[in-house]
Design a protein around this motif. Structure first.
Motif, PDB file in Angstrom:
ATOM      1  N   ARG A   1      11.499 -51.082  94.378  1.00 44.62           N
ATOM      2  CA  ARG A   1      11.747 -49.679  94.755  1.00 44.62           C
ATOM      3  C   ARG A   1      10.621 -49.165  95.639  1.00 44.62           C
ATOM      4  NH1 ARG A   1      15.719 -47.004  91.730  1.00 44.62           N
ATOM      5  NH2 ARG A   1      16.446 -48.127  89.870  1.00 44.62           N
ATOM      6  N   VAL A   2       9.378 -49.503  95.294  1.00 42.78           N
ATOM      7  CA  VAL A   2       8.238 -49.090  96.115  1.00 42.78           C
ATOM      8  C   VAL A   2       8.355 -49.712  97.506  1.00 42.78           C
ATOM      9  CG1 VAL A   2       5.736 -49.301  96.397  1.00 42.78           C
ATOM     10  CG2 VAL A   2       6.694 -48.723  94.156  1.00 42.78           C
TER      11      VAL A   2
ATOM     12  N   LEU B   1       6.493 -40.899  96.836  1.00 43.73           N
ATOM     13  CA  LEU B   1       6.452 -41.388  95.453  1.00 43.73           C
ATOM     14  C   LEU B   1       5.494 -40.594  94.573  1.00 43.73           C
ATOM     15  CD1 LEU B   1       6.421 -45.206  96.302  1.00 43.73           C
ATOM     16  CD2 LEU B   1       8.307 -43.957  95.218  1.00 43.73           C
ATOM     17  N   GLY B   2       4.641 -39.785  95.196  1.00 41.51           N
ATOM     18  CA  GLY B   2       3.678 -39.000  94.430  1.00 41.51           C
ATOM     19  C   GLY B   2       2.549 -39.830  93.850  1.00 41.51           C
ATOM     20  N   VAL B   3       2.156 -40.893  94.555  1.00 41.18           N
ATOM     21  CA  VAL B   3       1.056 -41.749  94.106  1.00 41.18           C
ATOM     22  C   VAL B   3       0.093 -41.944  95.268  1.00 41.18           C
ATOM     23  CG1 VAL B   3       2.502 -42.943  92.409  1.00 41.18           C
ATOM     24  CG2 VAL B   3       2.291 -43.884  94.704  1.00 41.18           C
ATOM     25  N   SER B   4      -1.001 -42.649  95.011  1.00 42.91           N
ATOM     26  CA  SER B   4      -1.992 -42.870  96.057  1.00 42.91           C
ATOM     27  C   SER B   4      -1.578 -44.041  96.959  1.00 42.91           C
ATOM     28  CB  SER B   4      -3.356 -43.177  95.432  1.00 42.91           C
ATOM     29  OG  SER B   4      -3.316 -44.432  94.754  1.00 42.91           O
ATOM     30  N   GLN B   5      -2.130 -44.071  98.161  1.00 38.81           N
ATOM     31  CA  GLN B   5      -1.856 -45.184  99.071  1.00 38.81           C
ATOM     32  C   GLN B   5      -2.328 -46.517  98.493  1.00 38.81           C
ATOM     33  OE1 GLN B   5      -2.546 -44.771 103.308  1.00 38.81           O
ATOM     34  NE2 GLN B   5      -2.582 -42.527 103.141  1.00 38.81           N
TER      35      GLN B   5
ATOM     36  N   ALA C   1      10.402 -45.137 104.656  1.00 40.61           N
ATOM     37  CA  ALA C   1       9.483 -44.080 105.086  1.00 40.61           C
ATOM     38  C   ALA C   1       8.743 -44.467 106.359  1.00 40.61           C
ATOM     39  CB  ALA C   1       8.479 -43.770 103.974  1.00 40.61           C
ATOM     40  N   GLY C   2       8.687 -45.769 106.647  1.00 39.40           N
ATOM     41  CA  GLY C   2       8.029 -46.224 107.859  1.00 39.40           C
ATOM     42  C   GLY C   2       6.540 -46.463 107.720  1.00 39.40           C
TER      43      GLY C   2
ATOM     44  N   ASP D   1       3.293 -42.402 104.133  1.00 37.30           N
ATOM     45  CA  ASP D   1       4.466 -41.550 103.893  1.00 37.30           C
ATOM     46  C   ASP D   1       5.170 -41.942 102.599  1.00 37.30           C
ATOM     47  OD1 ASP D   1       4.058 -40.049 106.150  1.00 37.30           O
ATOM     48  OD2 ASP D   1       5.370 -41.267 107.413  1.00 37.30           O
ATOM     49  N   ALA D   2       5.197 -43.255 102.311  1.00 36.32           N
ATOM     50  CA  ALA D   2       5.818 -43.704 101.060  1.00 36.32           C
ATOM     51  C   ALA D   2       5.043 -43.181  99.855  1.00 36.32           C
ATOM     52  CB  ALA D   2       5.891 -45.232 101.025  1.00 36.32           C
TER      53      ALA D   2
END
Length: 298
Positions: free
Chosen positions: A21-22, A39-43, A29-30, A34-35
């Protein structure tokens, strides 16, 4: 003895599904940044999940060139499989909820011609008031893309014939007519007549355009294309302003006092509108009911 669950997932599959899913979110998202926001998480958390998935699968999902990230060929193939699998899972969950009546997901219906599609939507709305309808207008190419991405449940689209492996149900036949200024002398037009006049065409991906251009090619004629526009309303406006004549399907022609429609080739250039879904979508009650209440009369 209890029968085993077919294709029972392994304990480690939950982690793989989360990573897939990630991965799909990064693809759509490209980029990782942006992903991560979606997802509301850190890069770094997203990057870690991608690295672990690549290690588990033994493939490189992305090509890295400096700061740019592009999905690899294998990654694109995997993304398509994941997108389809998650779409099928969503259909299954919606079907279960519909059966249990615990929650009714909306029916997402896409179309290119509201003049025709809203007839089908209205019939369904009256027959199944419990289900919320979400409507989206787009051209033919965009509709199939959204269906393949499981962003739409049912589409209404012009087809020359049913298109396997989709579930296709005939809805209505239309013929090409031509919008002309009210002062135009013609009461009917042949293809040769039309080829001699400037015409305003819908954009590439339009079913009307495809039907007309195939007819011109079969007749050995080259049309005089004034320009292209995105909607049938824009075709009508261009005719109103004198840019040329406007081909449309007869049931979709806008109506006004300053222009009219005349048949092309005596109404012999026809196209059929179909309701289309994935065959698996029929397990979802609202989709199945949408087809049932819009079945053509025998």
């Amino acid at each position: 003895m209890t029968a085993p669950i077919p294709h029972a997932p392994r304990p480690e599959d939950d982690a793989t599904l989360r990573r897939l899913r990630v991965f799909l979110t990064v693809v759509e998202a490209g980029g990782v940044g942006d992903a991560a926001r979606l997802l509301g998480v850190s890069q770094p958390a997203v990057s870690t999940q991608i690295r672990r998935l690549e290690a588990e699968l033994g493939v490189s999902l992305f090509r890295r060139s400096g700061r740019r990230l592009a999905v690899s060929e294998q990654g694109a193939d995997i993304a398509a499989v994941v997108r389809r699998g998650l779409g099928e899972l969503a259909l299954t969950l919606n079907a279960v909820r519909d059966i249990s009546r615990s929650h009714s997901a909306p029916l997402r219906f896409g179309f290119s011609a509201p003049q025709i599609a809203l007839d089908a939507a209205d019939v369904f709305r009256r027959a199944d008031p419990r289900t919320v309808l979400e409507l989206r207008a787009a051209n033919s190419t965009e509709l199939f893309a959204a269906l393949d991405d499981y962003d739409l449940d049912v589409i209404m689209i012009g087809l020359r014939a049913p298109k396997p492996p989709y579930h296709c149900q005939f809805f209505r036949r239309q013929s090409i007519s031509i919008i002309v200024p009210k002062s135009h002398p013609a009461t009917t037009l042949s293809l040769r007549d039309l080829a001699a006049e400037p015409i305003v065409l819908r954009e590439r991906g339009s079913f009307t355009r495809s039907l007309l251009m195939e007819a011109f090619e079969a007749a050995g004629l080259i049309p005089r294309i004034a320009f292209e526009v995105a909607t049938r309303e824009a075709v009508a406006e261009a005719v109103r302003r004198g840019f040329g004549l406007g081909p449309v399907l007869d049931h979709e022609a806008p109506r006004a006092d300053d222009f009219r429609t005349v048949p092309l080739e005596g109404g012999r250039i026809v196209g059929d509108d179909y309701l289309v879904s994935h065959a698996s979508a029929l397990q979802y009650g609202p989709v199945r009911r949408f087809f049932a209440v819009n079945r053509p009369a025998a």
